[in-house]
Design a protein around this motif. Structure first.
Motif, PDB file in Angstrom:
ATOM      1  N   ALA A   9       0.856  -1.209  -0.075  1.00  0.00           N
ATOM      2  CA  ALA A   9      -0.162   0.160  -0.010  1.00  0.00           C
ATOM      3  C   ALA A   9       0.774   1.351   0.063  1.00  0.00           C
ATOM      4  O   ALA A   9       1.761   1.214   0.552  1.00  0.00           O
ATOM      5  N   LEU A  16      -3.029   0.332  -3.361  1.00  0.00           N
ATOM      6  CA  LEU A  16      -2.727  -1.159  -3.127  1.00  0.00           C
ATOM      7  C   LEU A  16      -1.688  -1.428  -4.156  1.00  0.00           C
ATOM      8  O   LEU A  16      -2.180  -1.610  -5.454  1.00  0.00           O
ATOM      9  N   ARG A  48      -7.221   3.177  -3.040  1.00  0.00           N
ATOM     10  CA  ARG A  48      -8.105   2.844  -2.041  1.00  0.00           C
ATOM     11  C   ARG A  48      -9.645   3.159  -2.194  1.00  0.00           C
ATOM     12  O   ARG A  48     -10.680   2.110  -1.819  1.00  0.00           O
ATOM     13  N   LEU A  51     -11.051   0.233  -4.526  1.00  0.00           N
ATOM     14  CA  LEU A  51     -11.193  -0.884  -3.720  1.00  0.00           C
ATOM     15  C   LEU A  51     -12.478  -0.753  -2.837  1.00  0.00           C
ATOM     16  O   LEU A  51     -13.110  -1.523  -2.734  1.00  0.00           O
ATOM     17  N   THR A 169      -6.087  -0.281   4.833  1.00  0.00           N
ATOM     18  CA  THR A 169      -6.023   0.427   3.540  1.00  0.00           C
ATOM     19  C   THR A 169      -5.618   1.951   3.920  1.00  0.00           C
ATOM     20  O   THR A 169      -5.288   2.330   2.887  1.00  0.00           O
TER      21      THR A 169
END
Length: 188
Positions: A9, A16, A48, A51, A169
């Motif tokens: 990360a 990521l 992030r 995601l 994250t």
């Protein structure tokens, strides 16, 4: 076969990084050889925000599902048992990153080209339907009807899915997530 799953990360975009299944080495009896179809599974890069927007559960995010094929070939017909040796995160998954997990799901199994079911050794006697999840401590045997199936070539389609908590994250710098373990195919 040693399997390592890795992710990175980055702070700037909370990106990521790569999640990989790296070198796999056969661990089987001297008369059997086992290998995975891919030595590297790359999850690529995503922010992030990307995601989290595709996750139904805001508490944890899946990095995605990837399929691999495990193939074991033995010199002579035998009953084979599959297990994955890795640090347990809980009763259904293996440790990934500090407090997260990855799961291994059995999608399909064939012995000498014929479909078989894989069932945990301790569950076989109870008649309980086998779970498609390869759990910590499970030893899954190829079954044909009520008994152990024998053959020379076992092919198993597996699905790998790593999960991270939403807090993981959020990073201020570069961070690497890892999970590791070893597939074993044993003769019975």
């Amino acid at each position: 076969m040693i399997t390592t799953i890795r992710g990175t990360a980055l702070a700037a975009l909370a990106t990521l990084g790569v999640l990989a299944t790296t070198p796999v080495h056969a661990q089987a009896s001297a008369r059997c050889d086992a290998q995975l179809s891919e030595s590297l599974v790359d999850y690529g890069r995503t922010t992030r925000a990307q995601l989290m927007e595709r996750q139904p559960d805001p508490a944890r995010a899946s990095l995605g599902k990837r399929r691999v094929t495990l193939t074991a070939v033995c010199v002579e017909r035998t009953a084979m048992t599959l297990s994955f040796q890795g640090a347990a995160a809980d009763d259904a998954g293996f440790r990934f990153a500090r407090n997260d997990r990855f799961t291994l799901r059995i999608l399909d199994a064939q012995l000498d080209g014929k479909p078989v079911r894989l069932a945990a050794s301790q569950v076989d006697a109870t008649g309980v339907a086998p779970s498609p999840v390869l759990r910590p401590g499970d030893r899954m045997s190829a079954m044909d009807g009520a008994g152990l199936a024998q053959g020379q070539r076992l092919t198993v389609q597996l699905e790998i899915e790593p999960f991270v908590g939403a807090a993981a994250t959020r990073v201020a710098g570069e961070s690497t997530w890892e999970g590791a373990g070893r597939f074993e195919v044993l003769r019975r």
